[in-house]
Design an enzyme around this catalytic site. Structure first.
Site, PDB file in Angstrom:
ATOM      1  N   MET A  21       0.843  -1.197   0.000  1.00  0.00           N
ATOM      2  CA  MET A  21       0.000   0.000   0.000  1.00  0.00           C
ATOM      3  C   MET A  21       0.879   1.249   0.000  1.00  0.00           C
ATOM      4  SD  MET A  21      -3.450  -0.960   2.008  1.00  0.00           S
ATOM      5  CE  MET A  21      -2.901  -0.585   3.653  1.00  0.00           C
ATOM      6  N   HIS A  28       9.218  -3.368   3.451  1.00  0.00           N
ATOM      7  CA  HIS A  28       8.837  -3.613   2.048  1.00  0.00           C
ATOM      8  C   HIS A  28      10.065  -3.907   1.202  1.00  0.00           C
ATOM      9  CE1 HIS A  28       5.565  -0.631   3.272  1.00  0.00           C
ATOM     10  NE2 HIS A  28       4.862  -1.675   2.876  1.00  0.00           N
TER      11      HIS A  28
HETATM   12  O1  PAF Z   1      -0.134  -5.667   3.628  1.00  0.00           O
HETATM   13  C1  PAF Z   1      -0.565  -4.774   2.868  1.00  0.00           C
HETATM   14  O2  PAF Z   1       0.068  -3.755   2.611  1.00  0.00           O
HETATM   15  C2  PAF Z   1      -1.943  -4.931   2.225  1.00  0.00           C
HETATM   16  O3  PAF Z   1      -2.835  -5.531   3.113  1.00  0.00           O
HETATM   17  C3  PAF Z   1      -1.905  -5.690   0.879  1.00  0.00           C
HETATM   18  C4  PAF Z   1      -1.426  -7.129   1.034  1.00  0.00           C
HETATM   19  C5  PAF Z   1      -1.005  -4.946  -0.087  1.00  0.00           C
HETATM   20  C6  PAF Z   1      -3.314  -5.744   0.272  1.00  0.00           C
HETATM   21  O4  PAF Z   1      -3.827  -4.460   0.080  1.00  0.00           O
END
Ligand code: PAF
Length: 278
Positions: A21, A28
């Site tokens: 997101m 990330h």
């Molecule tokens: O973990 C996240 O950032 C969100 O829940 C995801 C997996 C991208 C789904 O929107």
């Protein structure tokens, strides 16, 4: 994106996928760096998915910084950054959602009704659009990972789901895009989550088996900090997420705590003596 994915796959190349997101942090980036290594092409997506936010949640203020995200993703080796709009993914007339029995009825699912329905729906859609062979998620969202593994298996997605360890700040706070909302004082209080989890892990490794006792100690420690509000603290079976009263096998301890109004989650695996992996 579907056409690009087809072009990549046709000569036999593989795609690794990291859905996010945005407001990217080291957590990330660790998923992306792994993806870079395990497939020919690395795709990441940024989409703040309205379907997984409740009416009183932080959708409208969820942190965003697409320019910075683009350069971070590029540096982490992302080949394709997929940036759909809400209009692309939920056009007028969209009416189909994915639900799952059991796993969503625990932990975060109880205080965020409909959250996992939104997560599963968007992840399934992204899987069909990006067509990866491997998809990578963080273990910080322990329940999300369990729900997605189950959905992938139950719906026969031909995708390997990889979960990677939570990345932490040097003082132990789990990295999260929502940490941005913490004031200096909140930031100090927030350390209590990981402190409690590591203490619980040490107690269990020394032979404590009483889940209720461990949870009570944590609750007291968290409540002693400024501006904290415990949503849940649970010790459960890592596969079913059912509560354990007696910790006589590996377990997961998971918690959600509001710190100065920001909802933080964290978790740790607990191993009774003699059950540690390796
Ligand atoms: O973990 C996240 O950032 C969100 O829940 C995801 C997996 C991208 C789904 O929107």
């Amino acid at each position: 994106m579907q056409q690009r994915a087809e072009q990549i796959r046709r000569p036999g190349k593989t795609i690794a996928f990291v859905p996010t997101m945005g407001y990217l942090h080291e957590g990330h980036l660790s998923l992306m760096k792994h993806g870079r290594k395990v497939a020919d092409c690395l795709v990441a997506s940024i989409f703040v998915n309205p379907a997984q936010f409740g009416p009183n949640e932080d959708l409208s203020v969820y942190p965003r910084n697409p320019e910075r995200d683009m350069s971070l993703a590029e540096n982490a080796g992302v080949d394709i950054l997929f940036l759909p709009t809400a209009q692309d993914l939920y056009p007028e007339g969209f009416e189909t959602y994915i639900i799952q029995e059991n796993l969503p009825d625990h932990l975060c699912g109880l205080s965020r009704p409909g959250h996992f329905r939104g997560v599963m729906t968007i992840v399934a859609k992204l899987f069909n659009i990006v067509k990866p062979q491997v998809a990578i998620f963080g273990e910080k969202d322990f329940q999300q990972l369990a729900v997605i593994r189950k959905m992938t298996k139950d719906l026969n997605f031909d995708i390997r789901i990889t979960g990677l360890p939570t990345v932490r700040e040097s003082d132990g706070l789990a990295m999260s895009s929502r940490n941005k909302f913490l004031s200096q004082n909140d930031r100090k209080s927030a350390l209590v989550l990981y402190e409690c989890l590591t203490k619980a892990r040490a107690r269990v490794s020394r032979g404590e088996t009483d889940a209720g006792e461990i949870i009570k100690t944590c609750e007291t420690a968290i409540n002693s900090k400024n501006d904290t509000d415990v949503d849940y603290i649970r010790i459960c079976d890592p596969e079913t997420l059912n509560d354990l009263q007696t910790i006589d096998k590996p377990a997961v301890m998971a918690m959600a705590v509001k710190v100065g109004g920001t909802r933080l989650i964290d978790n740790i695996l607990l191993f009774p003596p003699g059950t540690e992996p390796g």
